[in-house]
Each structure stands twice: as structure tokens, then as C-alpha cells.
Design an enzyme around this catalytic site. Structure first.
Site, PDB file in Angstrom:
ATOM      1  N   CYS A 237      45.229  36.504  48.583  1.00  0.00           N
ATOM      2  CA  CYS A 237      46.016  37.105  47.503  1.00  0.00           C
ATOM      3  C   CYS A 237      45.556  38.546  47.252  1.00  0.00           C
ATOM      4  CB  CYS A 237      45.877  36.251  46.237  1.00  0.00           C
ATOM      5  SG  CYS A 237      46.907  36.790  44.870  1.00  0.00           S
ATOM      6  N   CYS A 238      44.234  38.761  47.173  1.00  0.00           N
ATOM      7  CA  CYS A 238      43.702  40.121  46.976  1.00  0.00           C
ATOM      8  C   CYS A 238      44.057  41.010  48.159  1.00  0.00           C
ATOM      9  CB  CYS A 238      42.183  40.096  46.800  1.00  0.00           C
ATOM     10  SG  CYS A 238      41.625  39.813  45.112  1.00  0.00           S
TER      11      CYS A 238
ATOM     12  N   CYS B  45      42.821  35.732  37.220  1.00  0.00           N
ATOM     13  CA  CYS B  45      41.442  35.797  37.718  1.00  0.00           C
ATOM     14  C   CYS B  45      40.490  36.477  36.738  1.00  0.00           C
ATOM     15  CB  CYS B  45      41.412  36.525  39.060  1.00  0.00           C
ATOM     16  SG  CYS B  45      42.440  35.728  40.300  1.00  0.00           S
TER      17      CYS B  45
ATOM     18  N   CYS C 284      36.927  41.779  44.899  1.00  0.00           N
ATOM     19  CA  CYS C 284      38.283  41.661  45.442  1.00  0.00           C
ATOM     20  C   CYS C 284      38.330  42.063  46.905  1.00  0.00           C
ATOM     21  CB  CYS C 284      39.266  42.512  44.634  1.00  0.00           C
ATOM     22  SG  CYS C 284      38.803  44.234  44.546  1.00  0.00           S
TER      23      CYS C 284
ATOM     24  N   CYS D  92      43.339  41.002  37.159  1.00  0.00           N
ATOM     25  CA  CYS D  92      44.594  40.259  37.047  1.00  0.00           C
ATOM     26  C   CYS D  92      44.428  39.079  36.073  1.00  0.00           C
ATOM     27  CB  CYS D  92      44.994  39.703  38.407  1.00  0.00           C
ATOM     28  SG  CYS D  92      45.354  40.946  39.638  1.00  0.00           S
TER      29      CYS D  92
HETATM   30 FE1  SF4 Z   1      45.424  37.810  43.341  1.00  0.00          FE
HETATM   31 FE2  SF4 Z   1      43.496  37.322  41.577  1.00  0.00          FE
HETATM   32 FE3  SF4 Z   1      43.153  39.134  43.519  1.00  0.00          FE
HETATM   33 FE4  SF4 Z   1      44.818  39.607  41.478  1.00  0.00          FE
HETATM   34  S1  SF4 Z   1      42.564  39.382  41.384  1.00  0.00           S
HETATM   35  S2  SF4 Z   1      45.210  40.037  43.594  1.00  0.00           S
HETATM   36  S3  SF4 Z   1      45.685  37.526  41.158  1.00  0.00           S
HETATM   37  S4  SF4 Z   1      43.385  36.879  43.737  1.00  0.00           S
END
Ligand code: SF4
Length: 241
Positions: A124-125, A210, A231, A207
Site C-alpha cells: 500500500c505504501c 495507520c 513507510c 494516513c
Molecule cells: Fe497505505 Fe497506511 Fe502506507 Fe498510508 S501509511 S499508504 S494507508 S499503508
């Protein structure tokens, strides 16, 4: 410094290696001044955390029209967006842009399943932060970051000027000697706007999915329970796509 500014290709050592900062910014203002004189295309990737607010204020003194990029994952708190608007008003000359990921949160859910951050936060990151930053940095010789040495063991060896293997760039980190107390003293002394969530036990804000509450100055509220502390923007690991 009296020598050519390092680039990724010809980096040998931090030009500030022997620098003993004695001013009240612990060398930050001098390093920022140097960076903007050396790198016309330098960009600041700002998360608008407490360090980010300090760095923006210091940068604006050296380069009022500096380029600032926020990685807008589409998953940030409303308070963060409100803060960015306040910063834009306070520093109208700064070029603040919102860099978005290649796919929306909805498209990500369709392609990878919902709540990817719970199952594979690295992926996701990678999609929402690392790829977009790669695009931003690929057009620049150097970028700025608000890393501080005391933040974590992985950041304790950060120098003012670093060879950034992750993004094949130069990473300039003016705040390496600042403590959490230094950051907040500067914010208060200069009456800077900051994310209101900091007053609700969120010392580090990212985010929404998280970010959890934590002790003052502690990053443990980030990716809580996910065996993840960064991240990936500041590590040399390449998250899998
Ligand atoms: Fe995704 Fe969490 Fe990374 Fe944001 S901090 S990009 S929601 S994994």
C-alpha cells in the site's frame, strides 16, 4: 564549503562532515541555505508533521519560492488538509503541490482488495507513497527531509547530506541534531500553525488507517500492530509491487 556539490553519481562524503554547528538552529539554516544555492531543482517532500512545519519556516527564509510536495495518499485526516491550507496562506510564495498516487483508493480496492493497508501495508505504501515520490524526485538532483537522529535507531546515522540509494538522489536532512523539544520550542516561539491532532496525543500523523495515539515524541502510533515502522521513503529496501 568551497567544493562542488555532490550528486548521486559523484557522492563521496557529506560536505558537512566536519561542521560543528553552533547557531540556534543547530546548523539547519546554514545547511538549507547551502542546499538551495547548490541545487536549483531541490524539492522538499513534506508530511506536514511537527518537523515539517519547522522545516517549511526555515526553508521559506532561504528560498521563499521553494518547491514543496505533499504525498496525498487520499487517506489523510481532515486536520492535515486544514493545516496545509493554513501553511499556504502563511507562505503564499511557496510552491506547494499535492502529489497523488496513480490509482485512487477505490481503484486500489478493486485491484488489490479492500483495506490493503491491513494485509500488506508495504505494498500500500509502495503504491500510494513511494511510487509518487519516485516520480517527484526523478526530476531533481536532491530532496529535503525532516529526519532527526533521535527519532529511531535507523535514523541515528543520518547526516546533513546523504547519498540516497533508495531514490538514486541526494537527501539533505537539516534537522538531524534537533530534539523533539527543540521542534516544539521553535513552533511555539514562532507561533507556527501545526496539526491539531498533535494536541490529541498523535505526535506523528500519517494516513488515517495507520495512525494511532502514542506518547509524546513517539512514533509507535504509526502502523501499530503491523510489524512496520517506516513507510519505506527512508530505507534502502524496495517494497514489492
Ligand atoms: Fe497505505 Fe497506511 Fe502506507 Fe498510508 S501509511 S499508504 S494507508 S499503508
Amino acid at each position: 564549503m568551497g567544493q562542488q556539490a555532490p550528486t548521486y553519481e559523484r557522492f563521496t562524503k557529506d560536505p558537512f562532515e566536519d561542521f560543528q554547528p553552533e547557531d540556534e538552529t543547530k546548523g539547519a539554516q546554514e545547511v538549507i541555505q547551502w542546499a538551495y544555492e547548490q541545487y536549483e531543482d531541490i524539492v522538499y517532500a513534506c508530511s506536514f508533521g511537527a518537523e515539517g512545519i519547522v522545516l517549511i519556516d526555515l526553508i521559506s527564509k532561504a528560498a521563499p519560492e521553494a518547491r514543496v510536495v505533499f504525498l496525498d495518499t487520499g487517506l489523510h485526516f481532515e486536520e492535515t488538509y486544514q493545516l496545509i491550507e493554513k501553511v499556504k496562506q502563511r507562505y503564499p510564495k511557496l510552491q506547494i503541490t499535492m502529489k497523488k498516487p496513480p490509482i485512487t483508493v477505490e481503484e486500489q480496492a478493486e485491484q488489490y482488495g479492500s483495506a490493503l493497508w491491513k494485509r500488506n501495508p508495504d505494498q500500500c505504501c509502495y503504491i500510494r507513497k513511494i511510487k509518487p515520490l519516485e516520480e517527484v524526485i526523478s526530476g531533481s538532483t536532491a530532496w529535503l527531509s525532516g529526519l532527526r537522529r533521535e527519532q529511531s535507531p535507523s535514523r541515528s546515522k543520518t547526516n546533513f547530506v546523504n547519498k540516497d540509494e533508495r531514490f538514486k538522489s541526494i537527501k539533505v536532512c537539516p534537522l538531524i541534531y534537533w530534539t523533539w523539544e527543540d521542534v516544539w520550542s521553535y513552533i511555539r516561539l514562532n507561533s507556527l500553525d501545526y496539526n491539531e491532532l498533535h494536541d490529541q496525543n498523535y505526535p506523528s500523523v500519517g494516513c488515517i488507517p495507520c495512525t494511532a495515539q502514542a506518547a509524546d515524541g513517539d512514533r509507535s502510533g504509526r502502523w501499530k500492530g503491523l510489524n512496520k515502522t517506516e513507510c519505506g521513503l527512508h530505507t534502502t529496501n524496495t517494497a514489492s509491487e
